[in-house]
Write an enzyme that holds these catalytic residues in place. Structure first.
Site, PDB file in Angstrom:
ATOM      1  N   ASP A  76      14.026  15.826 -33.172  1.00 17.29           N
ATOM      2  CA  ASP A  76      13.774  14.343 -33.480  1.00 17.29           C
ATOM      3  C   ASP A  76      13.921  13.472 -32.039  1.00 17.29           C
ATOM      4  O   ASP A  76      14.129  14.230 -30.896  1.00 17.29           O
ATOM      5  CB  ASP A  76      15.142  14.040 -33.987  1.00 17.29           C
ATOM      6  CG  ASP A  76      15.418  14.199 -35.559  1.00 17.29           C
ATOM      7  OD1 ASP A  76      14.310  15.039 -35.901  1.00 17.29           O
ATOM      8  OD2 ASP A  76      16.278  13.739 -36.197  1.00 17.29           O
ATOM      9  N   HIS A  90      16.940  17.917 -30.773  1.00 16.40           N
ATOM     10  CA  HIS A  90      16.510  16.721 -30.275  1.00 16.40           C
ATOM     11  C   HIS A  90      15.769  17.063 -28.906  1.00 16.40           C
ATOM     12  O   HIS A  90      16.457  17.518 -28.227  1.00 16.40           O
ATOM     13  CB  HIS A  90      17.795  15.824 -29.969  1.00 16.40           C
ATOM     14  CG  HIS A  90      18.267  15.240 -31.213  1.00 16.40           C
ATOM     15  ND1 HIS A  90      19.205  16.182 -31.893  1.00 16.40           N
ATOM     16  CD2 HIS A  90      18.150  14.218 -32.112  1.00 16.40           C
ATOM     17  CE1 HIS A  90      19.537  15.626 -33.014  1.00 16.40           C
ATOM     18  NE2 HIS A  90      19.052  14.443 -33.201  1.00 16.40           N
TER      19      HIS A  90
END
Ligand SMILES: *[C@@H]1O[C@H](CO)[C@@H](O)[C@H](O)[C@H]1NC(C)=O
Ligand SMILES: *[C@@H]1O[C@H](CO)[C@@H](O)[C@H](O)[C@H]1NC(C)=O
Ligand SMILES: *[C@@H]1O[C@H](CO)[C@@H](O)[C@H](O)[C@H]1NC(C)=O
Length: 467
Positions: A167, A329
Site C-alpha cells: 500500500d 507498505h
C-alpha cells in the site's frame, strides 16, 4: 509545548495506520498507537525536524479570547494565509493549505496529504485534480464473480497462494522492490495512492512514478487503487470520496490506458455508505488476513517483530490447505530492504505460490481493470512453480491450480538458462541442476542422485552429475 500536542493529536486523527478489520475492535488499539510512530519515523528525515513553528504559540487561547471563532474565521478567511485553520476556525485563503496542527501555509509541511486538512485548505495536495481524460463516464459493468462493494474481501480463495500486497506507494524504494520481486519471480499487488506524502501526482511526467507504475504492469504485478490522497472516509462528503476514487482513476488511466477494479480503503475505514458507493463505482473492496505490521517496525532492531508475525502464520501452515492475503507498505525502508526478502524466501520454501490478489481469488486478469484510453492488455505472465513435495501441489501444477488464468507455470531458471525441474522430470529445456531431486537426468528423464540416474544413459545436457 502546545502546538506539539496539537500536532500529535492531529497526527493520530489523520494518519492512523489502522489497517485492521474495521469490525474488529481488538485491532484498533495497537494500530492507533502505531500511527504516531509511523508519522514520526516517516517524517523524521524529511519533515519533522524542520517543521516550522507557528508564529503564535498560544494561538488557540488568543482565538478563544477574541470571541466567536466561526464568525472571526469567516471574516478573515480571504486573507487567512498564516493564521489558524480547522474546526472552529474555518478555512485558509484560497490556494493555501491547512496543516495538521491547524495553521495556514503553502509549503510541504502544510500541504502534504493526507495530513493536510482537506476541508480547510483548498491548496492541500489531496484537493488537486490530476491532468488526464475523465474516467467518470466509463461504464461500471460488474465483471466476473468476485463481489463488488459490500463488506469486502479478507481471504484468498485458492489454497497454496500467498498474495503479498503493498500500500501507499509508489515511493523512493519501489523500483528496488520491483528488482527484488523479479529476482524471486514473485508477483505482488500494489495499492497505489495518487498523491500522498508530498510525492507529487503519480502521472506527473516530470516525476519517476509513471515509469515505476508502468514497470509494475510490464512485470506482471497487479495494480489497484488506494485512493487519490489517502483521506479518512469519515471526514469526507460523498462528492469528495468520489473524487478520491475518480481522480486516482484519471491518473492511472493516464499512465496505463486502463484503471483498476480492485481497491483498498485507507485506514480500512469503509462504513456502509462507502461500501455502497464503491459498489456503484465498480470496485472490489480488498482487505487482508495477514498484517506483519512493518509500518510499526521500520527499524533494524524492530523488524524482527514483523518477521515473527509472518512466521507465526506461515511456519507450520500447509499450502494444501492454507492461503494468505498479506499487507505491506512499500514506503518503509525495512519492509522493502529486509522483510520482503524474508517473506519471499519463506513463501517459496514453504511450498506456496506468489500471486496477485486477482489470482488468489481466481479472478481472470481481464477483470482486474476497466479499459480507459486503451484496452486492457492480455496478461501473459507465468507463476513460479511451487517447490517442495506437498501432495496437493503436483496436481495443482498439472491442472494449473490458481494459475489457470495465466498462461502457465514455470520454474526458476537455472544459470544454464534451462528451467529447474520442479516435479522430478527433466529433458527438453528442464535441468536437474538446482532441483531437490538430485543433479542427474536419467535415461528415462527423471532427476536423481543414485547410480540409476547418474550412470549409463545419464543425459549430461540436463544435469551436471552424470558419472
Ligand atoms: C477518521 O475520522 C473519524 C471522524 O472524524 C475519526 O473518528 C477517526 O478517528 C478517524 N480515523 C483515522 C484513522 O484517522
Ligand atoms: C534485518 O533484520 C534483522 C532482524 O531480523 C536485523 O538484525 C538486521 O540488522 C536487519 N538488516 C538491515 C540491513 O537493516
Ligand atoms: C505478452 O504481451 C505483450 C503485450 O501485451 C507482448 O508484447 C508480448 O510479446 C507477450 N509475450 C508473450 C510471451 O506472449
Amino acid at each position: 509545548m502546545r502546538w506539539l500536542d496539537a500536532f500529535i493529536l492531529a497526527a493520530c486523527a489523520s494518519r492512523t495506520a489502522a489497517h485492521a478489520d474495521p469490525n474488529d475492535p481488538h485491532h484498533a488499539l495497537p494500530k492507533l498507537a502505531g500511527a504516531r510512530r509511523f508519522l514520526n519515523e516517516f517524517n523524521g528525515q524529511r519533515r519533522w525536524q524542520n517543521r516550522p513553528r507557528p508564529l503564535q504559540e498560544s494561538g488557540t487561547e488568543q482565538a478563544a479570547a477574541e470571541g466567536p471563532v466561526e464568525k472571526r474565521a469567516q471574516l478573515e478567511e480571504r486573507q487567512n494565509t498564516d493564521g489558524n485553520c480547522g474546526p472552529g476556525y474555518g478555512s485558509c485563503a484560497t490556494g493555501y493549505c491547512c496543516s495538521p496542527e491547524g495553521w495556514c501555509g503553502t509549503t510541504e509541511d502544510y500541504c502534504t496529504s493526507p495530513d493536510c486538512q482537506i476541508n480547510y485548505g483548498t491548496g492541500c495536495d489531496g484537493n488537486q485534480k490530476p491532468a488526464g481524460v475523465d474516467t467518470s463516464t466509463v461504464a461500471r459493468t460488474k465483471l466476473g464473480k468476485i463481489a463488488y462493494g459490500g463488506v469486502g474481501i479478507y481471504d484468498c480463495v485458492n489454497t497454496g497462494d500467498i498474495a503479498i500486497t503493498f500500500d501507499d506507494g509508489p515511493w523512493d524504494y519501489t523500483n528496488d522492490l520491483l528488482d527484488k520481486l523479479a529476482d524471486y519471480q514473485a508477483k505482488a499487488t500494489f495499492f497505489i495512492t495518487g498523491t500522498n506524502l508530498h510525492k507529487g501526482q503519480i502521472n506527473d511526467p516530470s516525476l519517476p512514478w509513471v515509469s515505476v507504475i508502468q514497470r509494475m504492469a510490464a512485470e506482471g504485478h497487479q495494480i489497484a487503487s488506494h485512493t487519490w490522497s489517502h483521506e479518512n472516509y469519515s471526514t469526507l462528503t460523498t462528492a469528495q470520496y468520489n473524487n478520491q476514487i475518480i481522480w486516482n482513476e484519471i491518473a492511472l488511466n493516464d499512465i496505463l490506458g486502463y484503471f483498476p477494479t480492485y481497491m483498498r480503503p485507507p485506514y480500512s475505514i469503509c462504513p456502509t455508505a462507502c461500501e455502497n458507493q464503491l459498489k456503484t463505482l465498480g470496485y472490489h473492496v480488498t482487505y487482508f488476513d495477514l498484517d506483519t505490521e512493518g509500518y510499526l517496525n521500520d527499524d533494524p532492531t524492530l523488524i524482527q517483530n514483523s518477521k515473527d508475525i509472518w512466521d507465526e502464520a506461515v511456519d507450520g501452515s500447509n499450502p494444501c490447505q492454507d492461503n494468505y492475503l498479506n499487507i505491506e507498505h512499500d514506503i518503509h525502508y525495512q519492509t522493502v530492504y529486509n522483510l520482503t526478502d524474508y517473506m519471499l524466501a519463506s513463501l517459496f520454501s514453504h511450498g506456496y505460490r506468489s500471486v496477485t490478489v486477482g489470482q488468489c481469488l481466481g479472478d481472470p486478469p481481464e477483470n482486474w481493470y476497466r479499459a480507459g484510453s486503451s484496452t486492457v492488455p492480455a496478461y501473459n505472465f507465468t507463476t513460479r512453480a511451487p517447490t517442495g513435495t506437498w501432495a496437493c501441489l503436483a496436481s495443482a501444477t498439472a491442472t494449473g491450480g490458481s494459475t489457470a488464468t495465466t498462461t502457465g507455470v514455470t520454474t526458476p531458471t537455472s544459470t544454464s538458462g534451462l528451467q529447474v525441474s520442479a516435479d522430478g522430470t527433466c529433458g527438453s529445456g528442464v535441468t536437474c541442476d538446482g532441483s531437490e531431486y538430485g543433479n542427474c537426468c536419467s535415461v528415462n528423464s527423471w532427476c536423481g542422485a543414485s547410480v540409476d540416474y547418474c550412470g549409463s544413459g545419464c543425459q549430461p545436457a540436463f544435469g551436471s552429475g552424470c558419472s
